[in-house]
Design a protein around this motif. Structure first.
Motif, mmCIF file in Angstrom:
data_model
loop_
_atom_site.group_PDB
_atom_site.id
_atom_site.type_symbol
_atom_site.label_atom_id
_atom_site.label_comp_id
_atom_site.label_asym_id
_atom_site.label_seq_id
_atom_site.Cartn_x
_atom_site.Cartn_y
_atom_site.Cartn_z
ATOM 1 N N ASP A 85 26.757 53.784 90.412
ATOM 2 C CA ASP A 85 27.221 52.994 89.417
ATOM 3 C C ASP A 85 26.320 52.122 88.868
ATOM 4 O O ASP A 85 26.150 52.160 87.377
ATOM 5 N N GLU A 86 25.647 51.371 89.316
ATOM 6 C CA GLU A 86 24.461 50.550 89.025
ATOM 7 C C GLU A 86 23.265 51.433 88.289
ATOM 8 O O GLU A 86 22.557 51.265 87.329
ATOM 9 N N SER A 119 24.220 52.599 85.003
ATOM 10 C CA SER A 119 24.278 51.410 84.210
ATOM 11 C C SER A 119 22.836 51.128 83.791
ATOM 12 O O SER A 119 22.586 50.874 82.658
ATOM 13 N N ASP A 178 21.262 51.571 79.843
ATOM 14 C CA ASP A 178 20.573 49.912 79.335
ATOM 15 C C ASP A 178 19.138 50.388 78.995
ATOM 16 O O ASP A 178 18.484 49.929 77.784
ATOM 17 N N TRP A 185 28.649 59.516 78.493
ATOM 18 C CA TRP A 185 28.022 58.784 77.816
ATOM 19 C C TRP A 185 26.796 59.401 77.017
ATOM 20 O O TRP A 185 26.525 59.042 75.734
#
Length: 230
Positions: free
Chosen positions: A87-88, A91, A95, A158
């Motif tokens: 998940d990180e 992310s 970003d 995404w």
């Protein structure tokens, strides 16, 4: 009278404890978050440098300066922890791409070429290598596979949404666009995964040019289809 004073003192103490409870919970949550952040950072670095097989909980905890007991107080299993890491990683990938794209000071030039080049750079980034380790490990790790599948779907969604944000005119044929986006991303992902084996830069440039042509042809076909409907 003494009993009254004692009762009053107990009330003050009880009120003080009630006031301290939210502060104590906030402190515990801050410690928990800090511990998980250290473990996650250590796991990402271990995945990039050592690969999934050698990124053991012992190695991750050593790098983080945290005991294995602390790790398993927050996560029921290694698979649960690695799902949090995935998940990180996703992310940070998002970003990284969004911030670099928005900060890019180069003149727009050909927006398709610019977007495809950014896609390729993201697929070759350091953080992406941690992602590939998790994806490949999930093939044989059934516990990780179940958890990674949801994160993987999020990543693909995404990417598709990011393309539509940059090129809203491509929205007329969503299924064809989805196939195009997925195919181009997979080309660059595999290119990154095998980069230590295939160092043919000329071939890499041909793949880049091919991906750019695919996007251009998509727009041409879409425009032709729109014209035919009028």
């Amino acid at each position: 009278m003494e009993t009254s004073h004692a009762a009053g003192g107990d009330s003050v103490l009880a009120a003080g404890r009630q006031e301290d409870e939210p502060r104590r919970r906030r402190t515990q949550e801050a410690r928990r978050s800090a511990t998980i952040a250290k473990l996650t950072d250590a796991a990402i670095e271990a995945l990039v440098e050592l690969g999934y097989a050698k990124a053991s909980t012992n190695e991750i905890c050593r790098r983080a300066g945290v005991s294995q007991g602390a790790l398993f107080r927050h996560f029921a299993s290694r698979g649960d922890f690695m799902a949090q890491v995935a998940d990180e990683v996703l992310s940070r990938l998002v970003d990284n791409v969004e911030s670099r794209y928005s900060r890019d000071e180069q003149p727009p030039g050909d927006p398709i070429e610019r977007a495809v080049r950014f896609t390729r750079e993201a697929c070759h980034s350091r953080i992406a290598k941690a992602w590939y380790e998790l994806v490949m490990a999930s093939r044989t790790d059934e516990g990780l596979q179940d958890k990674m599948s949801a994160v993987f779907r999020q990543s693909r969604q995404w990417i598709r949404e990011a393309v539509l944000e940059v090129f809203p005119d491509m929205s007329d044929a969503p299924q064809r666009l989805q196939a195009l986006v997925d195919a181009v991303v997979m080309i660059f992902e595999m290119e990154s995964i095998t980069a230590h084996l295939d160092r043919d830069e000329a071939a890499a440039e041909r793949r880049l040019a091919f991906a750019i042509r695919c996007y251009r042809q998509f727009l041409i076909d879409q425009e032709a289809g729109s014209t035919g409907k009028r």
